[in-house]
Write a protein that holds these residues in place. Structure first.
Motif, mmCIF file in Angstrom:
data_model
loop_
_atom_site.group_PDB
_atom_site.id
_atom_site.type_symbol
_atom_site.label_atom_id
_atom_site.label_comp_id
_atom_site.label_asym_id
_atom_site.label_seq_id
_atom_site.Cartn_x
_atom_site.Cartn_y
_atom_site.Cartn_z
ATOM 1 N N GLU A 251 0.822 -1.202 0.000
ATOM 2 C CA GLU A 251 0.000 0.000 0.000
ATOM 3 C C GLU A 251 0.863 1.261 0.000
ATOM 4 O O GLU A 251 2.036 1.234 0.394
ATOM 5 N N ALA A 253 2.114 5.008 1.232
ATOM 6 C CA ALA A 253 2.348 5.606 2.546
ATOM 7 C C ALA A 253 1.406 6.776 2.764
ATOM 8 O O ALA A 253 0.966 7.440 1.822
ATOM 9 N N THR A 254 1.086 7.038 4.017
ATOM 10 C CA THR A 254 0.200 8.155 4.347
ATOM 11 C C THR A 254 0.963 9.457 4.501
ATOM 12 O O THR A 254 0.360 10.526 4.622
ATOM 13 N N GLY A 255 2.266 9.404 4.512
ATOM 14 C CA GLY A 255 3.088 10.600 4.619
ATOM 15 C C GLY A 255 4.537 10.263 4.354
ATOM 16 O O GLY A 255 4.895 9.113 4.122
ATOM 17 N N GLY A 285 6.658 5.590 -1.910
ATOM 18 C CA GLY A 285 5.501 6.000 -1.126
ATOM 19 C C GLY A 285 4.186 5.734 -1.823
ATOM 20 O O GLY A 285 3.123 5.838 -1.196
ATOM 21 N N ARG A 286 4.230 5.387 -3.096
ATOM 22 C CA ARG A 286 3.023 5.048 -3.837
ATOM 23 C C ARG A 286 2.820 3.536 -3.840
ATOM 24 O O ARG A 286 3.759 2.769 -3.642
ATOM 25 N N ARG A 287 1.588 3.129 -4.105
ATOM 26 C CA ARG A 287 1.281 1.705 -4.159
ATOM 27 C C ARG A 287 2.216 1.011 -5.156
ATOM 28 O O ARG A 287 2.403 1.484 -6.284
ATOM 29 N N PHE A 333 9.464 6.826 5.290
ATOM 30 C CA PHE A 333 8.024 6.656 5.449
ATOM 31 C C PHE A 333 7.607 6.074 6.796
ATOM 32 O O PHE A 333 6.453 5.723 6.990
ATOM 33 N N PHE A 338 2.794 -1.558 7.115
ATOM 34 C CA PHE A 338 2.219 -1.261 5.816
ATOM 35 C C PHE A 338 1.326 -2.425 5.386
ATOM 36 O O PHE A 338 1.679 -3.591 5.566
#
Length: 440
Positions: A251, A253-255, A285-287, A333, A338
């Protein structure tokens, strides 16, 4: 009744899993060694080498600058597979070229097999597994006689390697010759197109922290979590005539920000811990998704191929899926966890095996664990498995679990059941194209 069944499932799981742990998948950088593995000390030279027996699992250690020796006695009729898993210390800083080198030699010092694995671009300290093979061949000239052989283990770049000793897990497996003569060339006609990943609502499971306790997983879609630096182990039953495929989604990352090269790694290992294929992708940080290459159906004749992806699919048994997330992902991250989605297919029609002229060591290593789709569905998902074989409910009674939403305890309980499960009917074979010739 449901409460009693659920309690029984949890008790069975806790009692049988390594260390008695029902749900813990291990800490980042950790490894779950086989319970009962025998301690053995590596020697500084061949004359003092301690013996490793066929079918045995051992624990040892590898100092930074040393080459350690072990002795293996082999007969003249069995192919031998010696696997070494090296576990660096938690938090060790490693280089891309650092890694593990293993070799198998005969009593005269002649080389039988050599294998090297490295940490690679991710530079993340993870368990490394390398295998050497003594192959019995009809026209073989070297390393064919019965007698004493020597295994050596060393680091590839000791000058750049962490100072502390690495823990080792060693296994020796032997495969008897076939009871009847078969093809002497690798099959060339198989579907080399990458299979489509399965879809559907995911079930939930928890990956294990080592080969010995690997979580049994069947075809479908499965959710798990992973932390930077963690390695997760799953096993997939693959019968003769069938082939596995898997992909992993990590997935976003949220930040945070940054990029980690080779951050997400997925590899497939044989029932005797030889790597068939591995792939890795960077993470920004992206899927991110990484998948295995197409593989041929399991067949005894595959061993004659020069392509390791083909030769690795040489027997039936429980194949291992190993997922690693680089420790360096945490730099940009955070520590996670995750979300991870594992997608598994097993295609093809079950076919008769070669029939072995003898007993494998360890016994049952080339048998196939029971996977029951009905039990999988009861755990809350699994999706379209791409031709899951029907489990024989008469061979293994399923635990009736009620009230466990994620089904984790049941899946872990299934993970410790190993039994011969020859399926009477498989999925229809996929359309076959001529496979590309392996390049030199």
């Amino acid at each position: 009744m449901a409460r009693r069944a659920a309690a029984a499932a949890l008790l069975v799981t806790a009692a049988l899993l390594p260390g008695g742990t029902a749900v813990a998948a291990g800490t980042p950088g950790g490894y779950g060694f086989a319970p009962g593995a025998r301690p053995v000390e590596g020697a500084a030279g061949a004359p003092d080498a301690r013996p490793l027996e066929a079918g045995g699992t051992y624990r040892s250690s590898l100092p930074r600058h040393d080459t350690v020796y072990y002795r293996v006695g082999l007969d003249a009729g069995s192919t031998a597979y010696v696997s070494v898993t090296a576990v660096p210390g938690a938090g060790d800083e490693v280089t891309a070229a650092d890694g593990l080198r293993v070799a198998l030699r005969d009593a005269d010092g002649g080389s039988c097999s050599l294998n090297t694995v490295i940490f690679g671009a991710a530079r993340s300290a993870r368990p490394l597994t390398a295998q050497v093979v003594r192959e019995v061949r009809d026209r073989g000239k070297r390393c064919q006689a019965a007698g004493t052989y020597y295994l050596t283990v060393e680091r590839t770049r000791p000058q750049d390697s962490p100072q502390g000793a690495w823990a080792l897990e060693l296994t020796v497996a032997t495969e008897p010759g076939p009871a009847r003569a078969g093809p002497t060339g690798a099959p060339e006609d198989w579907d080399s197109a990458t299979p489509a990943p399965p879809t559907g609502a995911p079930g939930r499971l928890r990956g294990a922290d080592g080969f010995a306790g690997a979580t049994l997983v069947g075809p479908g879609v499965w959710r798990d979590t992973v932390r930077p630096g963690q390695t997760l182990y799953y096993k997939v039953p693959v019968d003769w005539g069938r082939r596995p495929y898997a992909s992993v989604d990590l997935e976003g990352a949220t930040g945070g920000s940054g990029y980690t090269d080779g951050a997400l790694r997925l590899a497939l290992y044989t029932p005797v811990r030889g790597e068939v294929h591995g792939a890795a992708r960077g993470y920004s940080g992206r899927r991110t998704t990484v998948g295995l290459a197409a593989l041929p159906p399991a067949a005894h004749a595959n061993r004659h191929s020069a392509d390791s992806r083909v030769s690795g699919m040489r027997f039936a048994g429980d194949y291992y899926l190993v997922v690693h997330l680089s420790a360096k992902v945490a730099d940009g991250f955070g520590d996670g966890p995750f979300g991870l989605t594992l997608r598994v297919r097993v295609d093809g029609t079950v076919r008769p095996g070669p029939g072995y002229d003898g007993t494998a060591r360890p016994e049952g290593v080339f048998d196939v664990s029971t996977w029951n789709p009905a039990v999988a569905a009861a755990t809350g998902g699994g999706g379209d498995g791409g031709g899951a074989a029907r489990g024989d409910s008469a061979t293994r009674a399923a635990l009736a679990v009620g009230g466990i939403g994620t089904g984790t305890a049941l899946l872990l309980g299934l993970g410790v059941w190993t039994a011969v499960a020859r399926r009477g009917a498989g999925a229809a074979a996929q359309p076959r194209n001529r496979a590309q010739k392996p390049t030199a």
